[in-house]
Design a protein around this motif. Structure first.
Motif, short mmCIF file in Angstrom:
data_model
loop_
_atom_site.label_atom_id
_atom_site.label_comp_id
_atom_site.label_asym_id
_atom_site.label_seq_id
_atom_site.Cartn_x
_atom_site.Cartn_y
_atom_site.Cartn_z
N ILE A 1 -2.25 11.60 6.94
CA ILE A 1 -2.49 10.18 7.19
C ILE A 1 -1.81 9.34 6.10
N VAL A 2 -1.03 8.35 6.53
CA VAL A 2 -0.35 7.43 5.61
C VAL A 2 -0.85 6.02 5.92
N VAL A 3 -1.58 5.42 4.95
CA VAL A 3 -2.17 4.09 5.12
C VAL A 3 -1.66 3.19 4.00
N GLY A 4 -1.36 1.92 4.31
CA GLY A 4 -0.86 0.98 3.29
C GLY A 4 -1.52 -0.39 3.40
N SER A 5 -1.87 -0.99 2.24
CA SER A 5 -2.47 -2.33 2.22
C SER A 5 -2.20 -2.98 0.86
N CYS A 6 -2.40 -4.30 0.79
CA CYS A 6 -2.16 -5.05 -0.46
C CYS A 6 -3.44 -5.10 -1.30
N VAL A 7 -3.29 -4.88 -2.60
CA VAL A 7 -4.38 -5.00 -3.57
C VAL A 7 -3.86 -5.82 -4.75
N ASP A 8 -4.33 -7.06 -4.86
CA ASP A 8 -3.87 -7.96 -5.92
C ASP A 8 -2.35 -8.10 -5.84
N ASP A 9 -1.64 -7.75 -6.94
CA ASP A 9 -0.17 -7.90 -6.98
C ASP A 9 0.56 -6.63 -6.57
N PHE A 10 -0.15 -5.69 -5.94
CA PHE A 10 0.45 -4.40 -5.60
C PHE A 10 0.22 -4.07 -4.13
N TYR A 11 1.12 -3.23 -3.65
CA TYR A 11 0.95 -2.63 -2.31
C TYR A 11 0.65 -1.16 -2.53
N VAL A 12 -0.52 -0.69 -1.99
CA VAL A 12 -0.98 0.67 -2.24
C VAL A 12 -0.76 1.51 -0.98
N VAL A 13 0.07 2.58 -1.15
CA VAL A 13 0.31 3.55 -0.07
C VAL A 13 -0.56 4.77 -0.35
N ARG A 14 -1.52 5.06 0.57
CA ARG A 14 -2.43 6.20 0.40
C ARG A 14 -2.02 7.30 1.38
N ILE A 15 -1.71 8.49 0.83
CA ILE A 15 -1.26 9.64 1.63
C ILE A 15 -2.30 10.75 1.47
N GLY A 16 -2.96 11.09 2.57
CA GLY A 16 -4.00 12.12 2.56
C GLY A 16 -3.65 13.28 3.47
N ASP A 17 -4.06 14.48 3.05
CA ASP A 17 -3.82 15.68 3.86
C ASP A 17 -5.13 16.44 4.00
N GLU A 18 -5.09 17.57 4.76
CA GLU A 18 -6.28 18.39 4.99
C GLU A 18 -6.11 19.76 4.36
N GLY A 19 -5.29 19.82 3.33
CA GLY A 19 -5.03 21.08 2.68
C GLY A 19 -6.13 21.48 1.70
N PRO A 20 -5.85 22.48 0.84
CA PRO A 20 -6.88 22.99 -0.10
C PRO A 20 -7.10 22.06 -1.29
N GLY A 21 -6.34 21.01 -1.41
CA GLY A 21 -6.48 20.11 -2.56
C GLY A 21 -5.61 20.54 -3.73
N ILE A 22 -5.62 19.71 -4.77
CA ILE A 22 -4.79 19.97 -5.96
C ILE A 22 -5.68 20.60 -7.03
N PRO A 23 -5.24 21.67 -7.67
CA PRO A 23 -6.06 22.29 -8.72
C PRO A 23 -6.44 21.27 -9.80
N GLU A 24 -7.68 21.37 -10.29
CA GLU A 24 -8.18 20.43 -11.30
C GLU A 24 -7.36 20.49 -12.58
N GLU A 25 -6.83 21.65 -12.93
CA GLU A 25 -6.03 21.78 -14.15
C GLU A 25 -4.77 20.91 -14.05
N ILE A 26 -4.16 20.91 -12.85
CA ILE A 26 -2.96 20.08 -12.66
C ILE A 26 -3.33 18.60 -12.73
N ILE A 27 -4.46 18.20 -12.10
CA ILE A 27 -4.89 16.80 -12.17
C ILE A 27 -5.16 16.38 -13.61
N ARG A 28 -5.83 17.28 -14.37
CA ARG A 28 -6.13 16.96 -15.78
C ARG A 28 -4.84 16.78 -16.57
#
Length: 671
Positions: A583-610
């Protein structure tokens, strides 16, 4: 010393009485305007000056009481201790004290000594900030010079005092300045100029409401008219002066005016009126112990009795005056008395008595000269001691200067050593930072090689196997298998191309050669490009690509923005399960345009996010789980360079990546 008022007697006695009035300062009081020290001086002295000031006040009181001998003895005692106090005086103290000593000599008629001590005061006048003190010294130097007959010099000092006030002419100080200038002009024979300045004195006194000054004005003008021979005008002014002084209780001034009136009465032949005034003066002066006025009145009585032809009474009056010399010790008055007697005996032809009086006069003058020489010797002694102390101080200062230079050299040397150590410290710190940077670069390189070994080995091996199968299916002429093998080969090559693209972007990002060239771009066309690139891969996995974008224009660097979107979409397609959706969703937030890309996979490992949160996209360090880390780090790096950001998180099902793109040109992202 302060400026004084002056009066005169008629005839040959005019200048003499003028001098005595200057000495006594009677028309303003010794503490008001008289030459010299005042108990009311505004100078502030330290504890070391307290005793000296008290001595000056005592001498001033002795003068007011007519104790001239005691005053002279006090001056001598003060000067005997000059070596003790002279060296410790500041500029203001020096000027004030020596001016005071000069005043007391002036009161005693010692004009040479008065001039000398006034000159000592003037020697440090440039260092004095008190303008009133400066003007006082100049004024009194003018009066001394006038009494010595140096009228031009006297006027120079008086006009210098007057000019120092600038345009401020409505000033109490000008009362005395006008009076003194008129007095000097009168003494020099410039009578019209004298009356002109006396008139200015009267007008200013009237403007300032100083009625007591009118007595001084009428007395001085009356004296000038007497000298000019205008006796009736002189008497008129002198009577006005006498009435004013009587009204204000200024009895000393009134007694002096009586002597002037008596001189006018003698000139008019009104001897009875003159006699009554002089006898009354003599009795009042004796009862109040005003010995200088007493001696001046005695001189006037001499003139009175000579005019009557009573020679014995005239000389009896002189003897009465000389009898008070031991009380007043006023050398000037002694000399004046002997001069008058010498003149009288010469006029009548009695040269024997004239010679006798002349000898007594010479003896008095010689004693005065001897005192002057003693004063000169004492002054030389003081100067010698002062010079000796100055030499000692100079030597100490030289030694102190050498010591200060040595300390300064040591200090400079120490500062140089510290400076060198600081330079070495910063160089070592810089080398250490460069070493850490190189070590981090080497670690990044090793992680990159690990990624390449992991992500490229399998597809390359598969690609080599596909080559063998391709030959096999060609030999068997199996077209269906060849078609399937072609699709797999295409996917493998696309994956390899994506990895190589990330590797190139990583190299560019770490070399800091990437440029930021933003342009305005419509969001839909910007997002559609990476979606079209990966649509075939999504179809192969039966994935649904759903988009819901609000229309807007963003201000971005197209290459960097496209790279960010490609990496995020690629990961979403790659790690989504077959049959899922992205799913690719886009909307305006203040002075920015935010593109949100979501999938149904296993997610990103927490170590990589950290690790992504720690680096914040400011650098690309490489490494990661199956290539995820490198792609996301590149995305975060390019998003930050594009004045935006990438926010990575996990949902209950799959990962969510937010790409913030600026709607307008920004210098930096507001966090």
């Amino acid at each position: 010393m302060k400026q004084a008022k002056e009066r005169a007697l008629p005839g040959s006695l005019g200048l003499g009485v003028l001098i005595v009035l200057l000495v006594t300062g009677c028309f303003s009081g010794a503490n008001k305007r008289g030459l010299g020290a005042s108990a009311d001086t505004t100078l502030e002295y330290g504890a070391s000056m307290a005793l000296l000031r008290e001595e000056i006040q005592t001498l001033d009181s002795l003068y007011e009481a007519g104790s001239m001998v005691s005053m002279e003895n006090g001056i001598q005692r003060l000067l005997q201790r000059e070596q003790e106090w002279a060296g410790g005086l500041g500029a203001d103290e020096h000027v004030w004290l020596y001016e005071s000593i000069g005043e007391f000599h002036y009161r005693l008629g010692n004009l040479t000594e008065a001039q000398h001590y006034n000159a000592v005061a003037i020697s440090r006048l440039d260092s004095v900030k008190d303008s009133d003190l400066k003007i006082k010294v100049w004024n009194n130097r003018a009066l001394i010079e006038s009494d010595l007959g140096n009228y031009e010099t006297a006027l120079e000092y008086l006009f210098e005092s007057m000019y120092s006030y600038g345009s401020d002419t409505v000033n109490h100080a000008f009362i005395d300045l006008y009076n003194n200038i008129g007095t000097v002009y009168g003494a020099s024979g410039e009578y019209e100029l004298a009356i002109h300045y006396f008139d200015k004195h009267f007008k200013l006194a009237n403007t300032l409401g100083l009625e007591e000054e009118f007595g001084y004005y009428h007395g001085n003008v009356g004296h000038v008219y007497y000298i000019m021979g205008q006796i009736e005008r002189s008497v008129s002014h002198l009577k006005e002066s006498k009435a004013t002084f009587a009204k204000h209780g200024q009895f000393k001034e009134e007694l002096h005016i009586n002597t002037l009136l008596a001189s006018n009465y003698i000139a008019l032949g009104s001897l009875d009126d003159a006699g009554r005034l002089l006898q009354g003066n003599l009795e009042t002066a004796e009862s109040r112990q005003l010995w200088e006025i007493y001696m001046e009145t005695a001189i006037s009585l001499f003139e009175f009795y000579i005019a009557k032809g009573d020679e014995p009474a005239a000389f009896a009056a002189m003897r009465r005056g000389l009898a008070k010399v031991h009380v007043t010790n006023t050398t000037r008055l002694q000399l004046k008395m002997y001069d008058r007697m010498v003149d009288y005996y010469r006029d009548v032809g009695d040269f024997a008595n004239a010679f006798a009086c002349l000898r007594r006069r010479i003896n008095v003058q010689d004693s005065l000269l001897e005192v002057s020489q003693t004063e000169l010797m004492r002054e030389f002694s003081v100067k010698y001691e002062a010079d000796r102390k100055s030499d000692q101080i100079a030597r100490l200062n030289t030694m102190n200067a050498a010591e200060r230079r040595a300390k300064a050299a040591y200090f400079i040397g120490l500062m140089c050593v510290i400076g060198v150590l600081l330079v070495i410290f910063f160089l070592l710190r810089r080398i250490s930072m460069q070493k850490r940077t190189l070590e981090e670069a080497n670690r990044t390189k090793d992680r990159l090689f690990s990624i390449i070994a992991h992500d490229l080995r399998s597809p390359m091996i598969a690609l080599r196997g596909m080559g063998d199968l391709l030959n096999h299916y060609i030999d068997k002429e199996n077209e269906q298998k060849l078609s399937e093998l072609s699709e797999k080969t295409q996917k493998t090559l696309t994956h390899i191309n994506h990895l190589l693209d990330n590797l190139l972007n990583w190299a560019v990002a770490n070399s800091d050669r990437i440029g930021y060239r933003p342009v305005e771009q419509e969001v839909r066309s910007l997002v559609e490009e990476p979606l079209s690139v990966h649509r075939a891969g999504a179809d192969a996995k039966s994935l649904r690509l759903e988009t819901k974008l609000s229309p807007a224009h963003v201000f971005v660097d197209l290459n960097m923005a496209a790279s960010v979107l490609r990496n995020v979409v690629s990961n979403a397609v790659k790690y989504s399960p077959d049959g899922g959706k992205v799913i690719v969703v886009g909307s305006c937030v203040d002075d920015f345009y935010v593109v949100r890309i979501g999938d149904e996979g296993p997610g990103i490992p927490e170590e990589i996010i950290r690790r992504l949160q720690q680096h914040g996209g400011t650098s690309v360090v490489g490494g990661g789980n199956e290539g995820i880390g490198l792609g996301l780090q590149l995305a975060m790096h390019f998003a930050t360079a594009n004045r935006g950001k990438v926010v990575v998180s996990n949902r209950k099902k799959g990962a969510l990546v937010e790409i913030w793109l600026p709607l307008k040109q920004l210098t930096a992202l507001t966090r």
